[in-house]
Design an enzyme around this catalytic site. Sequence first.
Site, PDB file in Angstrom:
ATOM      1  N   ASP A 175       3.398 -26.829  -9.989  1.00 26.21           N
ATOM      2  CA  ASP A 175       2.737 -26.255 -11.160  1.00 26.21           C
ATOM      3  C   ASP A 175       3.678 -25.219 -11.767  1.00 26.21           C
ATOM      4  O   ASP A 175       3.841 -24.131 -11.202  1.00 26.21           O
ATOM      5  CB  ASP A 175       1.413 -25.593 -10.755  1.00 26.21           C
ATOM      6  CG  ASP A 175       0.330 -26.588 -10.350  1.00 26.21           C
ATOM      7  OD1 ASP A 175       0.686 -27.657  -9.806  1.00 26.21           O
ATOM      8  OD2 ASP A 175      -0.857 -26.285 -10.557  1.00 26.21           O
ATOM      9  N   LYS A 243      -1.776 -28.239 -18.019  1.00 27.40           N
ATOM     10  CA  LYS A 243      -2.701 -27.322 -17.367  1.00 27.40           C
ATOM     11  C   LYS A 243      -2.963 -26.131 -18.273  1.00 27.40           C
ATOM     12  O   LYS A 243      -2.038 -25.582 -18.879  1.00 27.40           O
ATOM     13  CB  LYS A 243      -2.103 -26.875 -16.025  1.00 27.40           C
ATOM     14  CG  LYS A 243      -2.933 -25.902 -15.230  1.00 27.40           C
ATOM     15  CD  LYS A 243      -2.252 -25.599 -13.885  1.00 27.40           C
ATOM     16  CE  LYS A 243      -2.937 -24.472 -13.139  1.00 27.40           C
ATOM     17  NZ  LYS A 243      -2.250 -24.158 -11.855  1.00 27.40           N
ATOM     18  N   LYS A 279      -5.509 -30.389 -16.280  1.00 34.16           N
ATOM     19  CA  LYS A 279      -6.042 -29.486 -15.256  1.00 34.16           C
ATOM     20  C   LYS A 279      -6.485 -28.176 -15.894  1.00 34.16           C
ATOM     21  O   LYS A 279      -5.661 -27.344 -16.244  1.00 34.16           O
ATOM     22  CB  LYS A 279      -4.981 -29.206 -14.185  1.00 34.16           C
ATOM     23  CG  LYS A 279      -5.437 -28.238 -13.094  1.00 34.16           C
ATOM     24  CD  LYS A 279      -4.344 -28.012 -12.065  1.00 34.16           C
ATOM     25  CE  LYS A 279      -4.721 -26.928 -11.064  1.00 34.16           C
ATOM     26  NZ  LYS A 279      -3.659 -26.692 -10.050  1.00 34.16           N
TER      27      LYS A 279
END
Length: 343
Positions: A175, A243, A279
Amino acid sequence: MSSAPSTPAPAPSAGAPATPSGAPAATGSPFADVTASDAALRRYLHGLPGVDAVGLEARAAALGTRSIKTTAKAYAIDLAISMIDLTTLEGADTPGKVRSLCAKGISPDPTDRTAPKVAAICVYPDMVATAREALAGSGIHVASVATAFPAGRTALPVKLADTRDAVAAGADEIDMVIDRGAFLAGRYMAVFEEIRAVREACVRPDGSAAHLKVIFENGELSTYDNIRRASWLAMLAGADFIKTSTGKVAVNATPPNTLLMLEAVRDFRAATGTQIGVKPAGGIRTSKDAIKYLVLVNETAGANWLSPDWFRFGASSLLNDLLMQRQKLSTGRYSGPDYVTVD
């Protein structure tokens, strides 16, 4: 909000196969000209249709009123559990805390073995090896934040070293945070090239690669137009997931900004044939919240995204509420506060 694609695809080259919508198929790179130069990338991103903020927020609010009951609710709760990236990202994290979190991810409810496992355990790079060992054989992924999370304020070589260390330690997913300063200054090619470089750093010696989730920090991007541009920029650069946020700022995931990103991945697949995951992270704490997001997914991107492969929740406290609601559905009563562990 209109269901029409939110961005025009580049015109297909002569002889290029087309999808039913008329966009070029995923053979070759239909966006090669878009990313050929900083000027071309800027022109494309600023040519995306402006976001109708009123319409976006109204649609998100309307979808949030859908009533999900009985068996559909039970299905949604189990699906949400299976989509959680169970996360600990604190300076006080210890190997013991990470091992405890991994045990909870493997068996969220020790009193009910039918409860599904979570999708991943997300930790800092120095805790990846500990998580990897604790999760061995479970099928749960190890996710690691990288690139100087959460601010991302360091030199690119340091960000790449951070990523390589996490991948070498056994991370299945990375991430990363984008350089919001560069993005907000209009240096889109710098952000594009950094994402590409991090993606290359995700490649292991055997040629396989950790999946790359690209974090925008929507609360710092400020406008819906910027969120749409960041979504397309990250997808063009090769993100596997986009995300919303780090969970470390005041504004994190919201239904409208997640809806906007779902529209982007839907339209990107229509244009390229490539499916990208989404996400939302930060601020999603209750079963009611999670189910609202699942409705957004189904009604915007479609059922193909209703899978941990394509949609995740970045959360820590959400799992406890899902477990308590799950028990309520099966027994008809709420459990006490000691029913679930704190971690």
